[in-house]
Scaffold this motif. Structure first.
Motif, PDB file in Angstrom:
ATOM      1  N   LYS A 134     -12.134  -6.179  -2.939  1.00 36.71           N
ATOM      2  CA  LYS A 134     -11.506  -4.989  -3.538  1.00 36.71           C
ATOM      3  C   LYS A 134     -10.571  -4.283  -2.558  1.00 36.71           C
ATOM      4  O   LYS A 134     -10.596  -3.050  -2.443  1.00 36.71           O
ATOM      5  CB  LYS A 134     -12.580  -3.980  -4.007  1.00 36.71           C
ATOM      6  CG  LYS A 134     -13.625  -4.579  -4.943  1.00 36.71           C
ATOM      7  CD  LYS A 134     -14.537  -3.488  -5.464  1.00 36.71           C
ATOM      8  CE  LYS A 134     -15.759  -4.087  -6.173  1.00 36.71           C
ATOM      9  NZ  LYS A 134     -16.871  -3.153  -6.301  1.00 36.71           N
ATOM     10  N   SER A 135      -9.780  -5.054  -1.837  1.00 36.06           N
ATOM     11  CA  SER A 135      -8.951  -4.416  -0.817  1.00 36.06           C
ATOM     12  C   SER A 135      -7.893  -3.505  -1.440  1.00 36.06           C
ATOM     13  O   SER A 135      -7.534  -2.486  -0.868  1.00 36.06           O
ATOM     14  CB  SER A 135      -8.308  -5.467   0.095  1.00 36.06           C
ATOM     15  OG  SER A 135      -7.424  -6.277  -0.627  1.00 36.06           O
ATOM     16  N   GLU A 136      -7.415  -3.865  -2.636  1.00 37.03           N
ATOM     17  CA  GLU A 136      -6.420  -2.986  -3.280  1.00 37.03           C
ATOM     18  C   GLU A 136      -6.998  -1.598  -3.495  1.00 37.03           C
ATOM     19  O   GLU A 136      -6.339  -0.588  -3.304  1.00 37.03           O
ATOM     20  CB  GLU A 136      -5.969  -3.571  -4.630  1.00 37.03           C
ATOM     21  CG  GLU A 136      -5.135  -4.836  -4.527  1.00 37.03           C
ATOM     22  CD  GLU A 136      -3.790  -4.616  -3.823  1.00 37.03           C
ATOM     23  OE1 GLU A 136      -3.138  -3.591  -4.075  1.00 37.03           O
ATOM     24  OE2 GLU A 136      -3.419  -5.481  -3.006  1.00 37.03           O
ATOM     25  N   GLU A 137      -8.282  -1.562  -3.896  1.00 40.80           N
ATOM     26  CA  GLU A 137      -8.918  -0.267  -4.139  1.00 40.80           C
ATOM     27  C   GLU A 137      -9.092   0.495  -2.823  1.00 40.80           C
ATOM     28  O   GLU A 137      -8.904   1.704  -2.756  1.00 40.80           O
ATOM     29  CB  GLU A 137     -10.276  -0.475  -4.806  1.00 40.80           C
ATOM     30  CG  GLU A 137     -10.831   0.832  -5.341  1.00 40.80           C
ATOM     31  CD  GLU A 137     -12.327   0.803  -5.508  1.00 40.80           C
ATOM     32  OE1 GLU A 137     -12.950  -0.258  -5.307  1.00 40.80           O
ATOM     33  OE2 GLU A 137     -12.873   1.872  -5.818  1.00 40.80           O
ATOM     34  N   ILE A 138      -9.456  -0.245  -1.786  1.00 39.29           N
ATOM     35  CA  ILE A 138      -9.646   0.391  -0.480  1.00 39.29           C
ATOM     36  C   ILE A 138      -8.362   1.096  -0.047  1.00 39.29           C
ATOM     37  O   ILE A 138      -8.370   2.256   0.350  1.00 39.29           O
ATOM     38  CB  ILE A 138     -10.103  -0.651   0.560  1.00 39.29           C
ATOM     39  CG1 ILE A 138     -11.550  -1.053   0.263  1.00 39.29           C
ATOM     40  CG2 ILE A 138      -9.975  -0.110   1.979  1.00 39.29           C
ATOM     41  CD1 ILE A 138     -12.065  -2.200   1.101  1.00 39.29           C
ATOM     42  N   PHE A 139      -7.227   0.382  -0.164  1.00 38.35           N
ATOM     43  CA  PHE A 139      -5.960   0.982   0.244  1.00 38.35           C
ATOM     44  C   PHE A 139      -5.617   2.210  -0.603  1.00 38.35           C
ATOM     45  O   PHE A 139      -4.973   3.134  -0.135  1.00 38.35           O
ATOM     46  CB  PHE A 139      -4.826  -0.044   0.149  1.00 38.35           C
ATOM     47  CG  PHE A 139      -4.830  -1.046   1.279  1.00 38.35           C
ATOM     48  CD1 PHE A 139      -4.695  -0.628   2.592  1.00 38.35           C
ATOM     49  CD2 PHE A 139      -4.960  -2.395   1.040  1.00 38.35           C
ATOM     50  CE1 PHE A 139      -4.692  -1.539   3.640  1.00 38.35           C
ATOM     51  CE2 PHE A 139      -4.963  -3.321   2.078  1.00 38.35           C
ATOM     52  CZ  PHE A 139      -4.830  -2.892   3.384  1.00 38.35           C
ATOM     53  N   ARG A 140      -6.051   2.192  -1.878  1.00 38.16           N
ATOM     54  CA  ARG A 140      -5.715   3.305  -2.762  1.00 38.16           C
ATOM     55  C   ARG A 140      -6.277   4.626  -2.244  1.00 38.16           C
ATOM     56  O   ARG A 140      -5.730   5.685  -2.480  1.00 38.16           O
ATOM     57  CB  ARG A 140      -6.253   3.025  -4.179  1.00 38.16           C
ATOM     58  CG  ARG A 140      -5.709   4.001  -5.203  1.00 38.16           C
ATOM     59  CD  ARG A 140      -6.196   3.680  -6.629  1.00 38.16           C
ATOM     60  NE  ARG A 140      -6.228   2.257  -6.875  1.00 38.16           N
ATOM     61  CZ  ARG A 140      -7.239   1.621  -7.480  1.00 38.16           C
ATOM     62  NH1 ARG A 140      -8.299   2.292  -7.904  1.00 38.16           N
ATOM     63  NH2 ARG A 140      -7.182   0.320  -7.679  1.00 38.16           N
ATOM     64  N   PHE A 141      -7.395   4.538  -1.508  1.00 37.79           N
ATOM     65  CA  PHE A 141      -8.025   5.772  -1.037  1.00 37.79           C
ATOM     66  C   PHE A 141      -7.694   6.077   0.426  1.00 37.79           C
ATOM     67  O   PHE A 141      -8.328   6.902   1.057  1.00 37.79           O
ATOM     68  CB  PHE A 141      -9.532   5.713  -1.282  1.00 37.79           C
ATOM     69  CG  PHE A 141      -9.852   5.765  -2.743  1.00 37.79           C
ATOM     70  CD1 PHE A 141      -9.805   6.966  -3.424  1.00 37.79           C
ATOM     71  CD2 PHE A 141     -10.128   4.610  -3.458  1.00 37.79           C
ATOM     72  CE1 PHE A 141     -10.053   7.021  -4.784  1.00 37.79           C
ATOM     73  CE2 PHE A 141     -10.375   4.651  -4.819  1.00 37.79           C
ATOM     74  CZ  PHE A 141     -10.340   5.859  -5.487  1.00 37.79           C
ATOM     75  N   ALA A 142      -6.698   5.396   0.928  1.00 38.73           N
ATOM     76  CA  ALA A 142      -6.252   5.694   2.292  1.00 38.73           C
ATOM     77  C   ALA A 142      -5.353   6.921   2.254  1.00 38.73           C
ATOM     78  O   ALA A 142      -4.602   7.112   1.305  1.00 38.73           O
ATOM     79  CB  ALA A 142      -5.504   4.501   2.858  1.00 38.73           C
ATOM     80  N   PHE A 169       0.829  -1.207   0.000  1.00 43.07           N
ATOM     81  CA  PHE A 169       0.000   0.000   0.000  1.00 43.07           C
ATOM     82  C   PHE A 169       0.869   1.266   0.000  1.00 43.07           C
ATOM     83  O   PHE A 169       0.590   2.230  -0.695  1.00 43.07           O
ATOM     84  CB  PHE A 169      -0.946  -0.061   1.202  1.00 43.07           C
ATOM     85  CG  PHE A 169      -1.253   1.261   1.850  1.00 43.07           C
ATOM     86  CD1 PHE A 169      -2.018   2.216   1.197  1.00 43.07           C
ATOM     87  CD2 PHE A 169      -0.790   1.549   3.120  1.00 43.07           C
ATOM     88  CE1 PHE A 169      -2.298   3.424   1.805  1.00 43.07           C
ATOM     89  CE2 PHE A 169      -1.071   2.761   3.733  1.00 43.07           C
ATOM     90  CZ  PHE A 169      -1.826   3.702   3.067  1.00 43.07           C
ATOM     91  N   ILE A 170       1.964   1.210   0.758  1.00 41.40           N
ATOM     92  CA  ILE A 170       2.851   2.373   0.788  1.00 41.40           C
ATOM     93  C   ILE A 170       3.554   2.543  -0.541  1.00 41.40           C
ATOM     94  O   ILE A 170       3.702   3.652  -1.050  1.00 41.40           O
ATOM     95  CB  ILE A 170       3.847   2.253   1.948  1.00 41.40           C
ATOM     96  CG1 ILE A 170       3.097   2.519   3.249  1.00 41.40           C
ATOM     97  CG2 ILE A 170       5.010   3.223   1.801  1.00 41.40           C
ATOM     98  CD1 ILE A 170       3.980   2.783   4.420  1.00 41.40           C
ATOM     99  N   ASP A 171       3.978   1.435  -1.149  1.00 43.59           N
ATOM    100  CA  ASP A 171       4.584   1.502  -2.482  1.00 43.59           C
ATOM    101  C   ASP A 171       3.627   2.198  -3.442  1.00 43.59           C
ATOM    102  O   ASP A 171       4.020   3.023  -4.252  1.00 43.59           O
ATOM    103  CB  ASP A 171       4.873   0.093  -3.011  1.00 43.59           C
ATOM    104  CG  ASP A 171       6.013  -0.568  -2.247  1.00 43.59           C
ATOM    105  OD1 ASP A 171       6.677   0.141  -1.459  1.00 43.59           O
ATOM    106  OD2 ASP A 171       6.226  -1.771  -2.413  1.00 43.59           O
ATOM    107  N   GLN A 172       2.350   1.830  -3.318  1.00 41.92           N
ATOM    108  CA  GLN A 172       1.315   2.363  -4.190  1.00 41.92           C
ATOM    109  C   GLN A 172       1.154   3.875  -3.971  1.00 41.92           C
ATOM    110  O   GLN A 172       1.064   4.639  -4.919  1.00 41.92           O
ATOM    111  CB  GLN A 172       0.021   1.644  -3.796  1.00 41.92           C
ATOM    112  CG  GLN A 172      -1.084   1.671  -4.796  1.00 41.92           C
ATOM    113  CD  GLN A 172      -2.283   0.882  -4.247  1.00 41.92           C
ATOM    114  OE1 GLN A 172      -2.744   1.130  -3.134  1.00 41.92           O
ATOM    115  NE2 GLN A 172      -2.786  -0.041  -5.022  1.00 41.92           N
TER     116      GLN A 172
END
Lengths: 290, 290
Positions: free
Chosen positions: B207-215, A284-287
């Motif tokens: 969709k956890s990848e998407e969730i992290f994207r908006f953190a 997530f941090i990489d992202q």
């Protein structure tokens, strides 16, 4: 370019948007509005706004863009106060952290037929600070702004709000209202509740002053968001109640499982969960840093 | 001044102590010990240690100070491997985050009569990084080190360990074993478990990848400690089980109450709790910065 931007609620978010747009020369005039004249005077002195009014109807008159940046609990009365004072072309957007509740508030004020210029929005940016003194023009750079346009939203209004946020350096995404509220409950609202809750649990313990004395940097980071504005976050928890409750129940059930692993001393299962979380967090941090 | 400091486990904590004492010219020679020769080679190249051995008995021979800085689960085997190789004057201390378990491990290795040179200790310092590469000499400056001396601990050994930590710039406190374990469960172990747990809850969602994207930044700070070493923290949760379970139960009960306030929409009560937590946190931060 915006001719007159009226910002209702000139705090960290509203003030930072004004600063960013002024810096980009994207806005001819910024009009501030608030119930608190001293705050507005401060914003004027800081050069964040060009003039102000404490009357919403007066402040939005002649605005081509209105930004509502008040706590969620004050949204409905703000919308009600501007109804009847807007021109047909005025674009209205907001920065509320929960979208279903803002739309409900707008309907209560404007009626079920919402103005085509109304574009619900939410910049995913902020600090634990609040107030116009804490605002800065770079707050939104490389941050995401989520817009949740409705069937009633005109394409022109949507593109104007998108263009405005792009000027601040933000990335703009569109999302369905319910999805926004679920994602934010997970990544923002639940963490805030946990941070406030943990600090309050510690406060209520015997010798709490001593306990805090032995807290280290990890605790400081973990609880940073518990220094956020209590009114803003109280309103968010109430406004996004359905999605937040679902997340809280999910988390509490997972926490029960973790407690059971600690209770039974299941080192392998605990280690696996910690490893999985650490890996996910570094992905997530990489992202984020891309 | 220390003639020979033997550090078992040359990672973030052990490495930072070696660097700090070398910088203060408080130590003639630092001997590193680990099962992993590549790590020791790295520590040697970085100048953190002067020589090394992978054999604990050999590494502690001739040491006047031994620092045990391994994960809690490895404490007992370390103590067992050094028993019989220590001189009567050797001071032995550790950096374990849970003290009752370390003392239990020491008794299992040395017998119920612990060496008078044994001084259980815990520096309240660290980062989410691990390994000798992450070590730095300033890690302990203005941080607290808690020592939990036992009835068997000699006054001389205690004062040598105190003097060593003072050289790093740390403040040294003494505390009863059980009290240490309770305080750390509250300020460190529970927050780590919550951070790991929250990230893992999010990972397991659709969709956890998407969730992290908006953190945003708040989430990044809140979960920073979930990037800590999973082995170290798995061992801490198991080792400090009694105090941690008590804290978890207390927190879960408080979280239930918060959930109920969200469920019933009790804005006033929520706002009061958030305000109390915010105020407590700023008092605590003022205290930290003194």
């Amino acid at each position: 370019m915006i001719q007159q931007l009226t910002i209702i609620g000139v705090g960290l978010i509203g003030g930072s948007l004004a600063r960013a747009l002024k810096q980009a020369n994207y806005c001819r005039e910024v009009v501030g509005c608030s119930r608190n004249e001293a705050h507005l005077q401060k914003a004027l002195e800081l050069g964040v706004i060009d003039r102000f009014s404490t009357d919403i109807g007066e402040a939005v008159k002649d605005a081509d863009m209105v930004l509502v940046a008040v706590p969620l609990g004050a949204m409905e009365s703000c919308f009600a106060a501007m109804a009847g004072h807007l021109s047909p072309d005025t674009v209205i957007t907001d920065v509320g952290s929960s979208k279903a509740s803002v739309i409900k508030a707008a309907k209560a004020a404007f009626g079920d037929e919402l103005p085509p210029g109304f574009v619900p929005g939410h910049p995913i940016a902020g600090t634990e600070q609040s107030g116009v003194e804490a605002s800065f023009s770079e707050l939104f750079r490389n941050r995401r702004v989520i817009l949740t346009p409705l069937a009633s939203t005109s394409a022109e209004a949507l593109s104007k709000v998108e263009a405005m946020w792009h000027e601040t350096g933000a990335m703009v995404d569109e999302m369905a209202v319910e999805h926004h509220d679920e994602v934010l409950a997970a990544t923002s609202h639940l963490p805030h509740l946990l941070a406030y809750g943990l600090v309050d649990t510690l406060v209520s313990m015997d010798k709490s002053e001593e306990i805090f004395r032995f807290a280290a940097g990890g605790f400081r980071d973990f609880t940073r968001i518990a220094s956020s504005d209590p009114i803003v976050w109280r309103d968010i928890c109430i406004a996004n109640q359905p999605a937040l409750l679902a997340m809280m129940e999910r988390f509490q059930s997972d926490l029960e499982k973790l407690t059971e692993l600690v209770r039974t001393g299941d080192a392998d299962a605990l280690g696996e969960i910690f490893q999985r979380a650490k890996s996910a967090r570094s992905r997530f941090i990489d992202q984020l840093e891309k």
